[in-house]
Motif scaffolding. Structure first.
Motif, short mmCIF file in Angstrom:
data_model
loop_
_atom_site.label_atom_id
_atom_site.label_comp_id
_atom_site.label_asym_id
_atom_site.label_seq_id
_atom_site.Cartn_x
_atom_site.Cartn_y
_atom_site.Cartn_z
N LEU A 51 38.51 9.03 49.48
CA LEU A 51 38.66 8.94 50.93
C LEU A 51 40.02 8.36 51.38
O LEU A 51 40.06 7.43 52.20
CB LEU A 51 37.52 8.09 51.53
CG LEU A 51 36.09 8.56 51.25
CD1 LEU A 51 35.08 7.61 51.87
CD2 LEU A 51 35.85 9.98 51.75
N PRO A 52 41.13 8.93 50.91
CA PRO A 52 42.42 8.38 51.35
C PRO A 52 42.67 8.61 52.85
O PRO A 52 43.30 7.76 53.50
CB PRO A 52 43.44 9.17 50.51
CG PRO A 52 42.74 10.41 50.10
CD PRO A 52 41.29 10.04 49.99
N GLY A 53 42.16 9.71 53.40
CA GLY A 53 42.36 10.00 54.83
C GLY A 53 41.68 8.95 55.69
O GLY A 53 42.28 8.38 56.61
N VAL A 54 40.43 8.67 55.36
CA VAL A 54 39.66 7.67 56.09
C VAL A 54 40.34 6.31 55.97
O VAL A 54 40.41 5.54 56.93
CB VAL A 54 38.21 7.62 55.53
CG1 VAL A 54 37.47 6.40 56.03
CG2 VAL A 54 37.46 8.90 55.91
N SER A 76 36.18 -1.09 45.20
CA SER A 76 36.77 0.24 45.33
C SER A 76 38.21 0.17 44.83
O SER A 76 38.97 -0.69 45.22
CB SER A 76 36.75 0.66 46.78
OG SER A 76 37.65 1.72 46.97
N ILE A 77 38.56 1.08 43.91
CA ILE A 77 39.95 1.17 43.45
C ILE A 77 40.46 2.53 43.90
O ILE A 77 39.77 3.53 43.73
CB ILE A 77 40.06 1.11 41.91
CG1 ILE A 77 39.24 -0.04 41.34
CG2 ILE A 77 41.52 0.99 41.47
CD1 ILE A 77 39.09 -0.01 39.83
N GLY A 78 41.66 2.58 44.44
CA GLY A 78 42.28 3.85 44.76
C GLY A 78 41.48 4.72 45.72
O GLY A 78 41.43 5.93 45.57
N ASP A 79 40.85 4.11 46.71
CA ASP A 79 40.11 4.85 47.77
C ASP A 79 38.95 5.67 47.23
O ASP A 79 38.56 6.67 47.85
CB ASP A 79 41.05 5.76 48.57
CG ASP A 79 42.24 5.02 49.13
OD1 ASP A 79 42.12 3.78 49.30
OD2 ASP A 79 43.28 5.65 49.38
N PHE A 80 38.40 5.32 46.06
CA PHE A 80 37.21 6.00 45.55
C PHE A 80 35.98 5.18 45.95
O PHE A 80 35.93 3.99 45.70
CB PHE A 80 37.26 6.15 44.02
CG PHE A 80 38.35 7.08 43.56
CD1 PHE A 80 38.21 8.46 43.69
CD2 PHE A 80 39.51 6.58 43.00
CE1 PHE A 80 39.21 9.32 43.28
CE2 PHE A 80 40.53 7.43 42.58
CZ PHE A 80 40.38 8.80 42.72
N PHE A 81 35.02 5.86 46.59
CA PHE A 81 33.80 5.19 47.03
C PHE A 81 32.59 5.98 46.56
O PHE A 81 32.58 7.21 46.65
CB PHE A 81 33.75 5.10 48.56
CG PHE A 81 34.85 4.27 49.16
CD1 PHE A 81 34.67 2.92 49.40
CD2 PHE A 81 36.07 4.86 49.49
CE1 PHE A 81 35.69 2.16 49.96
CE2 PHE A 81 37.09 4.11 50.05
CZ PHE A 81 36.91 2.76 50.28
N GLN A 82 31.57 5.26 46.11
CA GLN A 82 30.35 5.93 45.69
C GLN A 82 29.27 5.73 46.75
O GLN A 82 28.94 4.60 47.10
CB GLN A 82 29.89 5.36 44.35
CG GLN A 82 28.71 6.09 43.76
CD GLN A 82 28.18 5.37 42.55
OE1 GLN A 82 28.82 5.31 41.51
NE2 GLN A 82 27.00 4.78 42.68
#
Lengths: 165, 358
Positions: free
Chosen positions: B180-183, B213-219
């Motif tokens: 989610l880099p845009g968000v 969260s690392i590097g805009d990765f979300f579960q």
């Protein structure tokens, strides 16, 4: 404020106005569960266990000796409250009223499983029993004027209907 | 041990610009046994024996790539256990525990069963991209095959019983790892998290429960498991919630690029330059920069293959790096140096050339 039925602090407060006469109800956690009051459903899961803690604060010393125990695996309710983990399948029945509260508040108020079951052939019978139980619960909820709970139960009954083509 | 690059997390699939992986996990317990936390080690070994019997039975009827191998974690090397956790096949907690436990893993690494984690069985199917419906079908196919030779603990009112009472009912956890880099750039992460909470979804970091969260990765995963059928839960998550999250991220990316183009290009190209030039790289720094490069790739700013980035995201993790170059185990600084050298070479090779280590 104390509970209407015992000396514990009341955690559920409700004002019922019937025919212009108002009637106040104050219940401790234990009596509230017994009367079937649901907890607020949008509570984060992490808050549920501490809340049980608060409900029995004040008699922690006594609670330790009186803490309910699962006869199958020996887990005490106090130990469950600490870890959030049950010891065995029988714990679900051993700690029934409290477990009911934990599950319903973490599951958005849902009260019964309506999904798949491992019993295959016994499936029809299981669903019939479940439907009968849901209908009984619905009747009780309506009689007790617990309309939110009744609506939830009605939704679950509808969810059991076969999908319309 | 496993081949380095068969891992689902290093591949790409439908909607991979946003959805990194999809996973369906079913919690099951064998009836007649206490739950794992209350079981003694001899009982845990007995649970493993019963599950292994069911796994062998189920494995006989599947295709070769779905055949399950049995890995006992208490006797596996520490590096192999970490490899599994870097591939998101086991939780970090499970990798680092010290009691008898096992992982049954299919040859294609999509299907797996954690044995003696929080529950006796955590049956899971993990795949790249947005393929929750496929994962759902595959996880239940495996669960059904196991149920032929074992009895799962089931309660007439609560459904499948789990060690933690908040997982009862269907015992199903569907999750999607989203990029989610845009968000993030549009500063909407908190809003997304609030919305997720209202929808009874859990939002976690790169390595699941308890991780950042690392590097805009979300579960994202469902928390409701009771009061709806499995199919209704899938429809809600896969048919309604997930497409909305994906759409929201894509809109945020377009808006971000329209409003802050040079800022985004600066971040993306600097990250790429950093990875191409660094002489020392930590795993976290590499993951963060790869996330930015990933964003640049899906937005068409960088001519790098998305599959390459996905593979690199896995290869820069410590255990995977030590498979590529064992010198990485010799100390912190050597590890960072090995990672930087590997990264420079990987990016210099470009997208079309095969990796000599694969």
């Amino acid at each position: 404020m104390k509970c209407d039925h015992c000396d514990k602090p009341a955690v559920v407060h409700e004002v019922i106005i019937r025919s212009g006469v108002s009637n106040e109800i104050h219940l401790c956690a234990e009596h509230a569960i017994a009367a079937g009051y649901p907890l607020p459903i949008d509570q984060p899961i992490a808050d549920i266990f501490p809340q049980l803690e608060t409900a029995s604060k004040g008699d922690i010393g006594k609670a330790k000796e009186r803490s309910p125990k699962c006869s199958a695996c020996g887990l005490t309710f106090t130990a469950f409250r600490k870890s959030g983990m049950l010891g065995c399948p029988a714990c679900y029945d051993a700690f029934m009223p409290m477990i009911e509260q934990v599950i319903e508040s973490s599951q958005g108020g849902a009260t019964h499983h309506v999904g798949r079951s491992p019993h295959g052939g016994a499936e029809t019978e299981r669903l019939q029993n479940l439907r009968a139980k849901l209908m009984r619960d619905l009747e009780i909820a309506v009689t007790a004027e617990q309309y939110e709970r009744a609506a939830k139960l009605r939704d679950e009954l509808r969810a059991m209907d076969p999908p319309t083509p | 041990m496993t081949q380095p690059f068969s891992a689902a997390i290093s591949q790409i699939g439908p909607d991979s610009d946003v959805v990194v992986t999809s996973r369906v996990r079913l919690a099951r317990n064998i009836s007649g046994f206490p739950f794992v936390s209350r079981a003694s080690n001899p009982i845990r070994l007995e649970i493993m024996r019963v599950v292994r019997h069911a796994v062998d039975h189920a494995s006989k009827r599947t295709s070769a790539d779905q055949e399950l191998r049995w890995i006992e974690l208490q006797s596996a090397q520490s590096r192999d256990r970490i490899l599994l956790s870097e591939r998101h096949l086991v939780s970090r907690h499970f990798a680092n525990s010290d009691w008898p436990r096992a992982l049954a893993l299919s040859n294609d690494e999509h299907s797996s069963i954690m044995v003696n984690e929080e529950d006796h069985l955590r049956i899971q199917f993990l795949c790249a991209g947005s393929r929750l419906a496929d994962a759902f079908t595959a996880a239940f196919r495996l669960e059904n095959a196991l149920a032929e030779s074992t009895n799962f603990s089931f309660h007439p009112r609560w459904g499948y019983l789990t060690a933690c009472p908040t997982n009862v009912g269907c015992g199903i956890r569907m999750s999607a790892m989203l990029h989610l880099p845009g968000v993030q750039i549009m500063k909407e992460v908190d809003r997304i998290k609030r919305a997720a909470k209202e929808l009874h979804l859990a939002v976690r970091g790169y390595y699941g429960e308890g991780s950042e969260s690392i590097g805009d990765f979300f579960q994202f995963s469902n928390q409701i498991t009771l009061g709806s059928t499995e199919d209704a839960l899938l429809e809600e998550f896969n048919g309604v919630v997930l497409p909305r999250l994906v759409g929201y991220e894509r809109e945020a990316r377009t808006a971000a690029l329209a409003r802050h183009r040079s800022r985004i290009e600066d971040v993306v190209f600097r990250a790429h330059a950093n990875l191409s030039a660094a002489r020392l790289l930590t795993a976290d720094a590499a993951t963060k920069d790869l996330s930015r490069v990933r964003f640049g790739v899906v937005m068409g700013l960088l001519p790098v293959d998305l599959a390459t980035i996905q593979r690199l995201l896995l290869q820069v993790q410590p255990a995977h790096l030590s498979v590529i170059d064992p010198r990485a185990l010799e100390g912190d600084e050597i590890e960072r140096e090995v990672r930087a050298t590997f990264m420079r070479q990987a990016l210099a090779r470009g997208p079309s050339e095969p990796n000599p280590n694969s």
